[in-house]
Design an enzyme around this catalytic site. Structure first.
Site, PDB file in Angstrom:
ATOM      1  N   GLU A  49       0.857  -1.187   0.000  1.00 63.15           N
ATOM      2  CA  GLU A  49       0.000   0.000   0.000  1.00 63.15           C
ATOM      3  C   GLU A  49       0.891   1.234   0.000  1.00 63.15           C
ATOM      4  O   GLU A  49       1.759   1.382   0.854  1.00 63.15           O
ATOM      5  CB  GLU A  49      -0.921   0.023   1.226  1.00 63.15           C
ATOM      6  CG  GLU A  49      -2.094  -0.933   1.115  1.00 63.15           C
ATOM      7  CD  GLU A  49      -3.107  -0.760   2.238  1.00 63.15           C
ATOM      8  OE1 GLU A  49      -2.918   0.118   3.101  1.00 63.15           O
ATOM      9  OE2 GLU A  49      -4.082  -1.526   2.251  1.00 63.15           O
ATOM     10  N   ASP A  60      -5.881   9.729   9.148  1.00 62.09           N
ATOM     11  CA  ASP A  60      -4.510   9.394   9.521  1.00 62.09           C
ATOM     12  C   ASP A  60      -4.135  10.029  10.850  1.00 62.09           C
ATOM     13  O   ASP A  60      -4.462  11.178  11.128  1.00 62.09           O
ATOM     14  CB  ASP A  60      -3.525   9.868   8.445  1.00 62.09           C
ATOM     15  CG  ASP A  60      -3.708   9.131   7.134  1.00 62.09           C
ATOM     16  OD1 ASP A  60      -4.085   7.949   7.195  1.00 62.09           O
ATOM     17  OD2 ASP A  60      -3.493   9.729   6.069  1.00 62.09           O
TER      18      ASP A  60
END
Length: 269
Positions: A49, A60
């Site tokens: 990824e 995040d």
């Protein structure tokens, strides 16, 4: 079958689980990403990824946010990420690469290069999957069709709060695998409750027929091993970023390889 589907089918036939490391493209050095990706494969990664840097990454945590800010400051945008994938593909035509990011860079790319340009250019670069955190599944049918036309899987997040209805919506458009966010909150946060993950996965599999990867909160080989017993794949991101964020250029790949080898060994035990 896609490269991702082929990878999971081969792993399943051998009774193995997928190791999916994550790194922000262009971090910690703008030129290191292809070499880092090759190192991940050498260490036993099955899928990679690659995070697309974005200025407002709402899912995040601080570790990956900081990595994204540094990559943006180094001039890394979506076009540069696609070029990194192209360079990786010069030596590797088998390991699936998934771009993970947000809608805004994709939409800006299409404004600049034309409708459908992202799917076309990502496919040509050698991208296998795309995970757009803030694209809801109910609005993604055309995007999914565009990606499918270029051999790219559309991957979605599921969370502890996901309802059966949301799982059904995801199941209608998802391919490749789904990514179960094992903690409420942002990446890299909290302690992982493996029993809660184990309880949730059968509920997901009632609706979703593609493999299920688990991430958020996996920081070491022992936790990866515990999750690997119940999930189809283990995703590790924040811990890798932490390990390499302050390292000199010449040590980044080696540190990543050493860490992932330990995780791979635990997953295969």
């Amino acid at each position: 079958m896609s490269r991702i589907a082929d990878t999971f089918a081969e792993l399943q036939s051998k009774g193995r689980k997928a190791l999916i490391p994550y790194v922000t493209a262009g971090f910690p050095f703008v030129d290191i990403t292809p070499a880092l990706m090759h190192g991940m494969v050498e260490a036993g990664a099955d899928v990679i990824e690659l995070g697309v840097p974005f200025s407002d990454p709402m899912a995040d945590g601080p570790v990956i946010q900081k990595a994204g800010e540094k990559a943006l400051a180094l001039g890394v945008g979506l076009a540069q990420v696609l070029e990194m994938v192209r360079r990786f593909r010069l030596r590797n035509s088998t390991t699936p690469v998934v771009l993970m990011g947000y809608a805004n860079p994709v939409e800006r790319y299409e404004q600049r290069h034309g409708k459908g340009a992202f799917a076309r250019d990502a496919g040509e670069a050698g991208v296998d999957g795309v995970l757009i955190v803030d694209y809801p599944p109910e609005e993604c049918e055309q995007f999914a069709a565009d990606l499918r036309g270029h051999g790219i899987d559309l991957i979605f997040l599921l969370a502890p709060t996901s309802t059966p209805e949301r799982m059904q919506q995801v199941a209608r458009v998802a391919s490749g695998y789904v990514y179960y966010v094992s903690l409420k909150g942002v990446t890299g946060s909290g302690a992982l409750d493996t029993a809660a993950v184990e309880a949730m996965l059968p509920r997901i599999r009632e609706h979703v027929k593609v493999p299920v990867g688990v991430g958020f909160g996996i920081r070491d080989a022992a936790t990866a091993q515990a999750i690997g017993r119940v999930a189809d794949a283990v995703v590790i991101g924040s811990r890798i970023i932490q390990l390499i964020e302050d390292q000199p250029h010449e040590k980044v790949v080696g540190i990543t390889v050493d860490f992932l080898r330990g995780v791979r060994k635990a997953l295969d035990a």
